[in-house]
Design a protein around this motif. Structure first.
Motif, PDB file in Angstrom:
ATOM      1  N   ALA A  94      35.804  31.212  52.070  1.00 28.74           N
ATOM      2  CA  ALA A  94      36.148  30.638  53.371  1.00 28.74           C
ATOM      3  C   ALA A  94      37.547  30.050  53.402  1.00 28.74           C
ATOM      4  CB  ALA A  94      35.128  29.554  53.742  1.00 28.74           C
ATOM      5  N   ARG A  95      38.277  30.110  52.300  1.00 27.91           N
ATOM      6  CA  ARG A  95      39.593  29.466  52.243  1.00 27.91           C
ATOM      7  C   ARG A  95      40.530  30.046  53.303  1.00 27.91           C
ATOM      8  NH1 ARG A  95      42.434  26.183  49.259  1.00 27.91           N
ATOM      9  NH2 ARG A  95      40.852  25.990  47.624  1.00 27.91           N
ATOM     10  N   ALA A  96      41.154  29.163  54.094  1.00 29.02           N
ATOM     11  CA  ALA A  96      42.059  29.583  55.159  1.00 29.02           C
ATOM     12  C   ALA A  96      43.518  29.292  54.847  1.00 29.02           C
ATOM     13  CB  ALA A  96      41.677  28.891  56.472  1.00 29.02           C
ATOM     14  N   GLU A  97      43.777  28.402  53.864  1.00 28.51           N
ATOM     15  CA  GLU A  97      45.143  28.040  53.491  1.00 28.51           C
ATOM     16  C   GLU A  97      45.185  27.734  52.003  1.00 28.51           C
ATOM     17  OE1 GLU A  97      47.439  25.696  56.852  1.00 28.51           O
ATOM     18  OE2 GLU A  97      45.491  24.766  56.510  1.00 28.51           O
ATOM     19  N   PRO A  98      46.340  27.913  51.374  1.00 27.51           N
ATOM     20  CA  PRO A  98      46.441  27.549  49.957  1.00 27.51           C
ATOM     21  C   PRO A  98      46.520  26.037  49.799  1.00 27.51           C
ATOM     22  CG  PRO A  98      48.569  28.255  50.783  1.00 27.51           C
ATOM     23  CD  PRO A  98      47.587  28.485  51.889  1.00 27.51           C
ATOM     24  N   PRO A  99      46.068  25.496  48.674  1.00 25.59           N
ATOM     25  CA  PRO A  99      46.188  24.054  48.454  1.00 25.59           C
ATOM     26  C   PRO A  99      47.642  23.662  48.195  1.00 25.59           C
ATOM     27  CG  PRO A  99      45.333  25.123  46.488  1.00 25.59           C
ATOM     28  CD  PRO A  99      45.411  26.177  47.540  1.00 25.59           C
ATOM     29  N   VAL A 100      48.015  22.483  48.673  1.00 24.40           N
ATOM     30  CA  VAL A 100      49.395  22.024  48.465  1.00 24.40           C
ATOM     31  C   VAL A 100      49.607  21.534  47.042  1.00 24.40           C
ATOM     32  CG1 VAL A 100      49.716  21.410  50.875  1.00 24.40           C
ATOM     33  CG2 VAL A 100      48.822  19.700  49.293  1.00 24.40           C
ATOM     34  N   THR A 101      48.528  21.364  46.288  1.00 21.68           N
ATOM     35  CA  THR A 101      48.634  20.810  44.944  1.00 21.68           C
ATOM     36  C   THR A 101      48.788  21.874  43.872  1.00 21.68           C
ATOM     37  OG1 THR A 101      46.214  20.815  44.846  1.00 21.68           O
ATOM     38  CG2 THR A 101      47.289  18.766  45.521  1.00 21.68           C
ATOM     39  N   ARG A 102      48.673  23.156  44.240  1.00 19.39           N
ATOM     40  CA  ARG A 102      48.756  24.236  43.249  1.00 19.39           C
ATOM     41  C   ARG A 102      49.713  25.321  43.722  1.00 19.39           C
ATOM     42  NH1 ARG A 102      44.587  24.663  39.494  1.00 19.39           N
ATOM     43  NH2 ARG A 102      43.655  22.597  39.170  1.00 19.39           N
ATOM     44  N   PRO A 103      50.444  25.967  42.802  1.00 21.81           N
ATOM     45  CA  PRO A 103      51.314  27.079  43.211  1.00 21.81           C
ATOM     46  C   PRO A 103      50.488  28.297  43.579  1.00 21.81           C
ATOM     47  CG  PRO A 103      51.335  26.809  40.825  1.00 21.81           C
ATOM     48  CD  PRO A 103      50.564  25.640  41.378  1.00 21.81           C
ATOM     49  N   LEU A 104      50.897  28.976  44.639  1.00 18.19           N
ATOM     50  CA  LEU A 104      50.191  30.164  45.107  1.00 18.19           C
ATOM     51  C   LEU A 104      50.649  31.366  44.297  1.00 18.19           C
ATOM     52  CD1 LEU A 104      48.266  31.291  47.320  1.00 18.19           C
ATOM     53  CD2 LEU A 104      50.309  31.723  48.693  1.00 18.19           C
ATOM     54  N   GLY A 105      49.734  32.266  43.995  1.00 20.68           N
ATOM     55  CA  GLY A 105      50.100  33.488  43.295  1.00 20.68           C
ATOM     56  C   GLY A 105      49.224  33.739  42.092  1.00 20.68           C
ATOM     57  N   LEU A 106      48.949  35.009  41.827  1.00 21.98           N
ATOM     58  CA  LEU A 106      48.104  35.415  40.707  1.00 21.98           C
ATOM     59  C   LEU A 106      48.845  36.418  39.840  1.00 21.98           C
ATOM     60  CD1 LEU A 106      44.756  35.937  42.657  1.00 21.98           C
ATOM     61  CD2 LEU A 106      45.313  34.035  41.159  1.00 21.98           C
ATOM     62  N   ASP A 107      48.234  36.739  38.717  1.00 25.65           N
ATOM     63  CA  ASP A 107      48.722  37.810  37.869  1.00 25.65           C
ATOM     64  C   ASP A 107      48.705  39.110  38.672  1.00 25.65           C
ATOM     65  OD1 ASP A 107      48.546  40.064  35.923  1.00 25.65           O
ATOM     66  OD2 ASP A 107      48.672  38.413  34.474  1.00 25.65           O
ATOM     67  N   GLU A 108      49.718  39.954  38.502  1.00 27.83           N
ATOM     68  CA  GLU A 108      49.786  41.202  39.259  1.00 27.83           C
ATOM     69  C   GLU A 108      48.610  42.120  38.979  1.00 27.83           C
ATOM     70  OE1 GLU A 108      53.480  43.096  38.572  1.00 27.83           O
ATOM     71  OE2 GLU A 108      54.664  41.594  39.634  1.00 27.83           O
ATOM     72  N   MET A 109      47.942  41.918  37.853  1.00 26.23           N
ATOM     73  CA  MET A 109      46.819  42.761  37.474  1.00 26.23           C
ATOM     74  C   MET A 109      45.488  42.229  37.988  1.00 26.23           C
ATOM     75  SD  MET A 109      48.543  45.013  35.932  1.00 26.23           S
ATOM     76  CE  MET A 109      47.230  46.017  35.257  1.00 26.23           C
ATOM     77  N   VAL A 110      45.510  41.096  38.694  1.00 29.87           N
ATOM     78  CA  VAL A 110      44.269  40.455  39.126  1.00 29.87           C
ATOM     79  C   VAL A 110      44.300  40.226  40.637  1.00 29.87           C
ATOM     80  CG1 VAL A 110      42.797  38.410  38.927  1.00 29.87           C
ATOM     81  CG2 VAL A 110      44.004  39.283  36.912  1.00 29.87           C
ATOM     82  N   THR A 111      43.218  40.538  41.336  1.00 37.14           N
ATOM     83  CA  THR A 111      43.068  40.247  42.745  1.00 37.14           C
ATOM     84  C   THR A 111      41.860  39.347  42.920  1.00 37.14           C
ATOM     85  OG1 THR A 111      43.996  42.370  43.418  1.00 37.14           O
ATOM     86  CG2 THR A 111      42.700  41.188  45.057  1.00 37.14           C
ATOM     87  N   GLY A 112      42.075  38.188  43.509  1.00 37.84           N
ATOM     88  CA  GLY A 112      40.993  37.225  43.664  1.00 37.84           C
ATOM     89  C   GLY A 112      40.182  37.466  44.931  1.00 37.84           C
ATOM     90  N   LEU A 113      39.166  36.649  45.137  1.00 38.01           N
ATOM     91  CA  LEU A 113      38.295  36.773  46.299  1.00 38.01           C
ATOM     92  C   LEU A 113      38.977  36.303  47.564  1.00 38.01           C
ATOM     93  CD1 LEU A 113      34.941  35.510  44.751  1.00 38.01           C
ATOM     94  CD2 LEU A 113      35.575  37.863  45.261  1.00 38.01           C
ATOM     95  N   SER A 114      39.924  35.389  47.449  1.00 35.57           N
ATOM     96  CA  SER A 114      40.572  34.817  48.625  1.00 35.57           C
ATOM     97  C   SER A 114      41.987  35.361  48.758  1.00 35.57           C
ATOM     98  CB  SER A 114      40.617  33.287  48.514  1.00 35.57           C
ATOM     99  OG  SER A 114      41.481  32.739  49.486  1.00 35.57           O
ATOM    100  N   ALA A 115      42.462  35.442  50.006  1.00 31.70           N
ATOM    101  CA  ALA A 115      43.861  35.846  50.224  1.00 31.70           C
ATOM    102  C   ALA A 115      44.826  34.746  49.824  1.00 31.70           C
ATOM    103  CB  ALA A 115      44.066  36.188  51.708  1.00 31.70           C
ATOM    104  N   PHE A 116      44.298  33.548  49.560  1.00 32.75           N
ATOM    105  CA  PHE A 116      45.154  32.418  49.194  1.00 32.75           C
ATOM    106  C   PHE A 116      44.784  31.888  47.801  1.00 32.75           C
ATOM    107  CE2 PHE A 116      44.792  32.397  53.836  1.00 32.75           C
ATOM    108  CZ  PHE A 116      46.118  32.497  54.188  1.00 32.75           C
TER     109      PHE A 116
END
Length: 487
Positions: free
Chosen positions: A462-484
């Motif tokens: 259900a996440r609609a925005e990234p948290p301000v306390t953590r940097p956004l972005g994942l490993d290029e080889m990994v896709t998470g459940l959320s767009a953020f």
């Protein structure tokens, strides 16, 4: 669109000034009179096809540029000037058109500046909430409108005003002593009798066609209080009770407003309205009688609304005020939202638990309630810090108009600490409730957060925005459940 008239006066003027031409010189090159060019530059004449072709051949002007992006820039400027801080600054839209036409670069810069301001305001709000969760306060805040100041002040204060409660109980007894109301008598009739006897005010209910835009209006000259028929009987009673309370309790209400230390006359006026509504609820549902009934009914809102002749919203709101020392009820808090997710009413017996609960999570049942109008949705939720709450959500129907009008519908969430579940009827609906056939020994908890920008739950669908306390972005080889998803 081929027949659409093109008014491009500002663009023609920019072409002329960029080439260092006078109106006379440019008109001569185009084969028109200087006065006609003057009318074109003032958008009093459209460009003709022949003139567009002449501009392209003589001055190398791209015809597509004459269409420009006024529509896009105008829409962006509308966004800027729809902000509450700017909404009253322009007399009409023509000035926006003039700005978009005459100074497109300045208009774009203004839009960019406004969006940067909104982003910084959101970040400041997030920072303030994070500091509040850690028990620290800050004087940093964005510019607030009077309504925002009043709402935040009431949320911090807590939804209990002892002086007004005492005045309401005294008022209720007075109407009985005056013979206006006995046991089981109609409260609305008693208040109408008091208004007539003490102030010469007569209450009249008017049809929607006569009073289309108001809930209540007091005519000082004729000493009549007009109430809209579009209101339910419970809401009509509240409007009448508000008028009586604002007259009878003016001194007590003024004293409470002083305690709140608001910064402007407009904020104090809005606070007077809120305290008038609070006083009306206290008069309609006297504290001790309501608390006793609530405890016997295990805080069943439907039972309470029927017993006191009030609406579901009024009874739920009253539950958040039961914080009298030595005679307090379950410390409920309340949140009301609309279809778009706007939160415009938050209240709590101990102050709305903003830091612990927040109320901005899209997984809360208050948002799902719109799909099941009139049904009560009960669930237990768990915050990231381990705090657990019992919540109940239900839709509310607003004032009814005519068949052609879309009714106003909001959703209300009523909550309390999960530790009170045994004393609250809604706790029986949870899995694992005592006495349920096949009930599990533990209750299921829905993991929620205060708001997406302040929540660090990983893998939340259900996440609609990234948290301000953590940097956004994942490993290029990994896709998470959320767009953020975040690191």
């Amino acid at each position: 669109m081929a027949n659409q008239k093109i008014f491009a006066g500002a663009r023609i003027r920019r072409v002329r000034t960029a080439k260092g031409l006078t109106q006379t010189a440019m008109a001569e090159g185009l084969g028109i009179s200087p006065s006609y060019l003057n009318l074109i530059e003032r958008n009093q004449r459209p460009l003709t096809v022949s003139l567009i072709l002449k501009l392209a051949s003589v001055y190398k002007v791209d015809p597509d540029e004459l269409q420009g992006e006024t529509g896009l820039s105008l829409a962006a400027l509308r966004e800027v000037f729809s902000d509450p801080l700017l909404v009253g600054e322009l007399p009409g839209e023509q000035e926006l058109v003039d700005v978009a036409e005459a100074a497109p670069n300045a208009a774009a810069a203004l839009v960019k500046l406004y969006r940067a301001y909104r982003e910084q305001a959101d970040r400041m709000s997030d920072l303030s909430e994070m500091l509040a969760r850690e028990g620290r306060t800050t004087a940093i805040s964005a510019t607030r409108l009077p309504m925002d100041e009043v709402r935040e002040t009431f949320e911090r204060h807590g939804n209990h005003f002892p002086a007004i409660e005492e005045e309401a109980e005294s008022f209720h007894k007075l109407m009985g002593q005056m013979g206006l109301m006995g046991p089981g008598d109609d409260l609305s009739g008693a208040i109408r009798g008091w208004l007539k006897q003490e102030h010469g005010i007569v209450v009249r209910v008017l049809p929607v066609a006569t009073m289309p835009n108001w809930r209540r209006r007091y005519d000082r000259h004729s000493q009549r209080l007009f109430i809209s028929e579009r209101l339910s009987p419970a809401d009509q009673l509240r409007e009448i009770a508000m008028e009586a309370c604002l007259l009878r309790m003016s001194v007590a209400i003024a004293a409470e407003i002083e305690v709140l230390k608001l910064s402007s006359n407009e904020a104090r006026r809005l606070a007077r309205f809120e305290l008038g509504r609070y006083a009306a609820h206290a008069l309609m549902m006297p504290y001790q009688a309501f608390l006793s009934a609530a405890e016997r009914a295990r805080y069943d809102v439907d039972v309470l609304k029927s017993r006191f002749g009030v609406s579901f919203e009024q009874a739920a709101n009253r539950l958040t005020t039961l914080a009298r020392p030595g005679a307090s009820g379950v410390p409920f808090f309340m949140l009301e939202v609309d279809h778009a997710g706007n939160r415009f009413r938050k209240a709590g017996a101990q102050g709305f638990p903003q830091a612990r609960f927040g109320g901005g999570c899209p997984k809360l049942a208050v948002h799902a309630a719109f799909a099941q109008p009139g049904q009560i949705l009960v669930e237990a939720v768990e915050m990231p810090d381990g705090a657990e709450f019992l919540t109940m959500a239900r839709t509310l129907e607003g004032p009814q108009g005519s068949f052609a009008e879309r009714p106003r519908r909001t959703a209300l969430l009523l909550g309390c600490d999960l530790g009170f579940r045994e004393g609250v009827v809604y706790g029986d609906a949870l899995p694992g409730a005592p006495g349920k056939a096949g009930a599990a020994p533990t209750h299921a908890l829905t993991p929620v957060g205060p708001a997406c920008r302040l929540c660090e739950r990983a893998g939340c669908l259900a996440r609609a925005e990234p948290p301000v306390t953590r940097p956004l972005g994942l490993d290029e080889m990994v896709t998470g459940l959320s767009a953020f998803d975040f690191q």
